[in-house]
Design a protein around this motif. Sequence first.
Motif, PDB file in Angstrom:
ATOM      1  N   ALA A  83       0.779  -1.185  -0.063  1.00 53.19           N
ATOM      2  CA  ALA A  83      -0.123   0.149   0.127  1.00 53.19           C
ATOM      3  C   ALA A  83       0.828   1.558   0.079  1.00 53.19           C
ATOM      4  O   ALA A  83       0.725   2.337  -0.761  1.00 53.19           O
ATOM      5  N   VAL A  84       1.906   1.306   0.960  1.00 54.67           N
ATOM      6  CA  VAL A  84       2.693   2.395   0.824  1.00 54.67           C
ATOM      7  C   VAL A  84       3.530   2.602  -0.532  1.00 54.67           C
ATOM      8  O   VAL A  84       3.884   3.806  -0.994  1.00 54.67           O
ATOM      9  N   ASN A  85       3.939   1.589  -1.056  1.00 50.77           N
ATOM     10  CA  ASN A  85       4.580   1.441  -2.125  1.00 50.77           C
ATOM     11  C   ASN A  85       3.785   2.130  -3.373  1.00 50.77           C
ATOM     12  O   ASN A  85       4.104   2.986  -4.181  1.00 50.77           O
ATOM     13  N   VAL A 141       1.081   4.174  -2.970  1.00 52.27           N
ATOM     14  CA  VAL A 141       0.592   5.439  -2.680  1.00 52.27           C
ATOM     15  C   VAL A 141       1.952   6.209  -3.101  1.00 52.27           C
ATOM     16  O   VAL A 141       1.885   7.178  -3.869  1.00 52.27           O
ATOM     17  N   LEU A 142       3.142   5.899  -2.606  1.00 54.09           N
ATOM     18  CA  LEU A 142       4.170   6.570  -3.242  1.00 54.09           C
ATOM     19  C   LEU A 142       4.545   6.706  -4.643  1.00 54.09           C
ATOM     20  O   LEU A 142       4.812   7.653  -5.359  1.00 54.09           O
ATOM     21  N   THR A 143       4.577   5.674  -5.298  1.00 53.87           N
ATOM     22  CA  THR A 143       4.544   5.541  -6.890  1.00 53.87           C
ATOM     23  C   THR A 143       3.359   6.405  -7.478  1.00 53.87           C
ATOM     24  O   THR A 143       3.697   7.235  -8.217  1.00 53.87           O
ATOM     25  N   GLY A 144       2.296   6.400  -7.016  1.00 56.34           N
ATOM     26  CA  GLY A 144       1.313   7.200  -7.577  1.00 56.34           C
ATOM     27  C   GLY A 144       1.377   8.679  -7.337  1.00 56.34           C
ATOM     28  O   GLY A 144       1.133   9.606  -8.405  1.00 56.34           O
ATOM     29  N   ILE A 145       1.807   8.947  -6.078  1.00 54.67           N
ATOM     30  CA  ILE A 145       2.166  10.447  -6.049  1.00 54.67           C
ATOM     31  C   ILE A 145       3.246  10.917  -6.718  1.00 54.67           C
ATOM     32  O   ILE A 145       3.241  12.011  -7.471  1.00 54.67           O
ATOM     33  N   VAL A 146       4.371  10.177  -6.921  1.00 50.39           N
ATOM     34  CA  VAL A 146       5.491  10.777  -7.552  1.00 50.39           C
ATOM     35  C   VAL A 146       5.181  10.737  -9.060  1.00 50.39           C
ATOM     36  O   VAL A 146       5.337  11.552 -10.061  1.00 50.39           O
ATOM     37  N   GLY A 147       4.395   9.598  -9.427  1.00 45.53           N
ATOM     38  CA  GLY A 147       4.079   9.744 -11.043  1.00 45.53           C
ATOM     39  C   GLY A 147       3.005  10.960 -11.316  1.00 45.53           C
ATOM     40  O   GLY A 147       3.376  11.535 -12.329  1.00 45.53           O
ATOM     41  N   LEU A 148       2.112  11.343 -10.509  1.00 47.53           N
ATOM     42  CA  LEU A 148       1.265  12.288 -10.593  1.00 47.53           C
ATOM     43  C   LEU A 148       2.124  13.908 -10.727  1.00 47.53           C
ATOM     44  O   LEU A 148       1.744  14.635 -11.488  1.00 47.53           O
ATOM     45  N   VAL A 149       3.115  13.943  -9.686  1.00 44.57           N
ATOM     46  CA  VAL A 149       3.955  15.040  -9.705  1.00 44.57           C
ATOM     47  C   VAL A 149       4.860  15.241 -10.913  1.00 44.57           C
ATOM     48  O   VAL A 149       4.549  16.225 -11.808  1.00 44.57           O
ATOM     49  N   LEU A 150       5.388  13.897 -11.484  1.00 48.78           N
ATOM     50  CA  LEU A 150       6.196  14.052 -12.816  1.00 48.78           C
ATOM     51  C   LEU A 150       5.210  14.330 -13.945  1.00 48.78           C
ATOM     52  O   LEU A 150       5.726  15.099 -14.711  1.00 48.78           O
ATOM     53  N   LEU A 151       4.158  13.741 -13.899  1.00 50.72           N
ATOM     54  CA  LEU A 151       3.146  14.097 -15.031  1.00 50.72           C
ATOM     55  C   LEU A 151       2.849  15.496 -15.217  1.00 50.72           C
ATOM     56  O   LEU A 151       2.620  16.091 -16.267  1.00 50.72           O
TER      57      LEU A 151
END
Length: 192
Positions: free
Chosen positions: A4-6, A8-18
Amino acid sequence: MPKAVNRVLTGIVGLVLLAVGGSVLAVGLGAPPPSWWIHHGPHDVLLSRAERLRWRDEGWWWPVVIAVLAVLVLLALWWLTAVLRRRRIAEILVDTGDGAGALLRGRALESVLGDEAGALEGVQRAHVRLTGRRNAPASRVRLLLEPHVDPGTVLRELTTEALGHARGSAGLAALPAEVRLRAARHRAQRVS
């Protein structure tokens, strides 16, 4: 790292980079920059000459910038290895004899092997983990032994019974095992 943590972190980093990458691309292609954008047009530079030379005379600035970037790179590499590393075998390829083969869930074999190892005489608790490849698995077994038990006897029974049954039922030629034995400790009690 928990899933779950992985995620969420992947989603947040992906959204910021996008968001940042899409904004840079849109402004670079001639779209008007948004009001919150730090640059004013497609020909604006990331750091102006004044911004680049502002900290030039400060001796601490560039070592701190390089150290922070190095830490960020190390954290990113650690995260990548934690995501890519598989600790367990998801499935084991079982030879059925007809050339097709079958798949056995790795956790099912771990559970059965752990239950059988835990049922051995003098074993208080057993934990089994399968590693390796699906056509050549290996096992890691941790046993918590009662204080009165001979470790050699338990190891011999584990090898012949539990590991032998798992090897035979999965149709494996070999099932190497790393076994860690630990004795249970009990508190001294007063006798009156």
